[in-house]
Design a protein around this motif. Structure first.
Motif, PDB file in Angstrom:
ATOM      1  N   PRO A  63      34.732  35.356  45.956  1.00 47.30           N
ATOM      2  CA  PRO A  63      34.827  34.438  46.892  1.00 47.30           C
ATOM      3  C   PRO A  63      34.313  32.951  46.071  1.00 47.30           C
ATOM      4  O   PRO A  63      34.513  31.553  46.101  1.00 47.30           O
ATOM      5  N   LEU A  64      32.976  32.865  45.165  1.00 52.74           N
ATOM      6  CA  LEU A  64      32.574  31.754  45.093  1.00 52.74           C
ATOM      7  C   LEU A  64      33.151  31.304  43.415  1.00 52.74           C
ATOM      8  O   LEU A  64      33.056  29.993  43.094  1.00 52.74           O
ATOM      9  N   PHE A  65      33.807  32.105  43.277  1.00 55.27           N
ATOM     10  CA  PHE A  65      34.724  31.835  41.945  1.00 55.27           C
ATOM     11  C   PHE A  65      35.539  30.779  41.899  1.00 55.27           C
ATOM     12  O   PHE A  65      36.917  30.978  42.474  1.00 55.27           O
ATOM     13  N   LEU A  66      35.526  29.697  41.109  1.00 49.80           N
ATOM     14  CA  LEU A  66      36.965  29.310  41.003  1.00 49.80           C
ATOM     15  C   LEU A  66      38.000  28.901  40.063  1.00 49.80           C
ATOM     16  O   LEU A  66      39.113  28.949  40.583  1.00 49.80           O
ATOM     17  N   ALA A  67      37.560  29.189  39.053  1.00 46.97           N
ATOM     18  CA  ALA A  67      37.929  29.156  37.739  1.00 46.97           C
ATOM     19  C   ALA A  67      37.764  28.434  36.475  1.00 46.97           C
ATOM     20  O   ALA A  67      37.010  28.971  36.322  1.00 46.97           O
TER      21      ALA A  67
END
Length: 317
Positions: free
Chosen positions: A26-30
């Motif tokens: 969930p903390l991975f964005l891009a």
């Protein structure tokens, strides 16, 4: 991953580090570093007070954010060069340094889940086309999503250099380290297929797939002989649009006419069969899914030729 969990700091990875943090987290964005929808990533970076680069090498960035924003570099070597130096750098054993930071760290940032959701929504809006196919071919976006559904989490994907590389670098979800390979920084066309051959030799028990453009794959057609001779079971998917799409996008951005980027279509599936590999051309997402699934079961190299619509790249890049 322990560092991410304990700090709760949102994460971007550079293309060559994809998978070091699972992109399902969930903390991975891009992906940061000049991939598709990069303007959305740069807008996010502008909101940050501090960037923490763990093993970051500036060669992976085609923009100046590492110079313009305050950067803490944690790496086993200095990234200072010429007139550039990060605001602060910790040089040494990265694992030891991160452990020392965690020993006295308590989460202290203002990122909210709503900001993460808004960012991901804007990314989808930038990347997703209005249709899965057109009269010119299938959508590279939808082909990429379909391929991710087909392959196992530990499958190895290699990508060649071109417009499709920028899409895959952003859209492809990598869940484990050493499952995604691209040439970035040097960015040499022709990398994708030989990289898949090397991955097959290195990871004999994993699914191995390469995604190439027709321009880059044509540069390395001779490697089909080696792959057939070594009986390497791998699948090479060739996005065919009869143009150097990335150069075409840049020409368009600078308001130049298309020049020197188009070429005649080639029967790549037939050429693959001529080398002794398996070759097939598909025109629908359903046939694509069937061909990839069947190709993964074969004991020889498989080339799947897929006509794609290059107009999609104009919006994404």
């Amino acid at each position: 991953n322990e560092f991410v969990e304990k700090t709760q700091i949102p994460v971007l990875t550079t293309p060559k580090a994809k998978g070091i943090v699972s992109e399902s987290h969930p903390l991975f964005l891009a992906t940061a570093g000049g991939m598709a929808a990069d303007e959305v990533v740069l807008e996010l970076m502008e909101k940050a007070d501090l960037l923490v680069g763990i093993g970051f090498d500036p060669v992976e960035s085609d923009k100046m954010w590492h110079r313009q924003k305050k950067l803490l570099s944690i790496a086993n070597a200095s990234i200072a060069e010429g007139d550039y130096a990060p605001a602060l750098q910790l040089v040494g054993d990265v694992k030891v340094i991160l452990g020392q930071i965690l020993a006295s760290y308590s989460p202290n940032h203002s990122w909210k889940e709503a900001e993460h959701r808004d960012f991901k929504s804007r990314m989808r809006a930038k990347l997703q086309p209005s249709a899965s196919a057109s009269s010119k071919g299938l959508s590279p976006y939808h082909l990429t999503l379909k391929l991710r559904q087909i392959l196992s989490p530990s499958a190895v994907l290699t990508t060649d250099v071109g417009a499709h590389k920028l899409l895959l670098g952003q859209l492809w979800e990598a869940y484990e380290p050493l499952t995604f390979f691209m040439s970035n920084g040097l960015s040499s066309m022709g990398y994708g297929f030989p990289a898949a051959m090397a991955a097959r030799l290195q990871f004999p028990d994993r699914e191995v797939v390469s995604v190439c453009g027709d321009g880059g794959f044509a540069m390395m057609l001779q490697d089909l002989e080696t792959a057939v001779r070594l009986k390497l079971p791998l699948v090479c998917i060739v996005f065919c649009d009869n143009t150097m799409s990335l150069i075409r996008v840049v020409q368009s951005r600078r308001e130049y006419p298309d020049y020197g980027v188009g070429f005649g279509g080639t029967n790549l599936a037939g050429i693959a069969r001529g080398f002794g590999a398996c070759g097939e051309k598909v025109d629908t997402l359903e046939d694509f899914e069937r061909a990839v699934a069947a190709g993964l079961r074969k004991k020889c190299p498989v080339v799947i030729e897929v006509p794609v619509d290059p107009e999609e790249y104009q919006k994404q890049i």
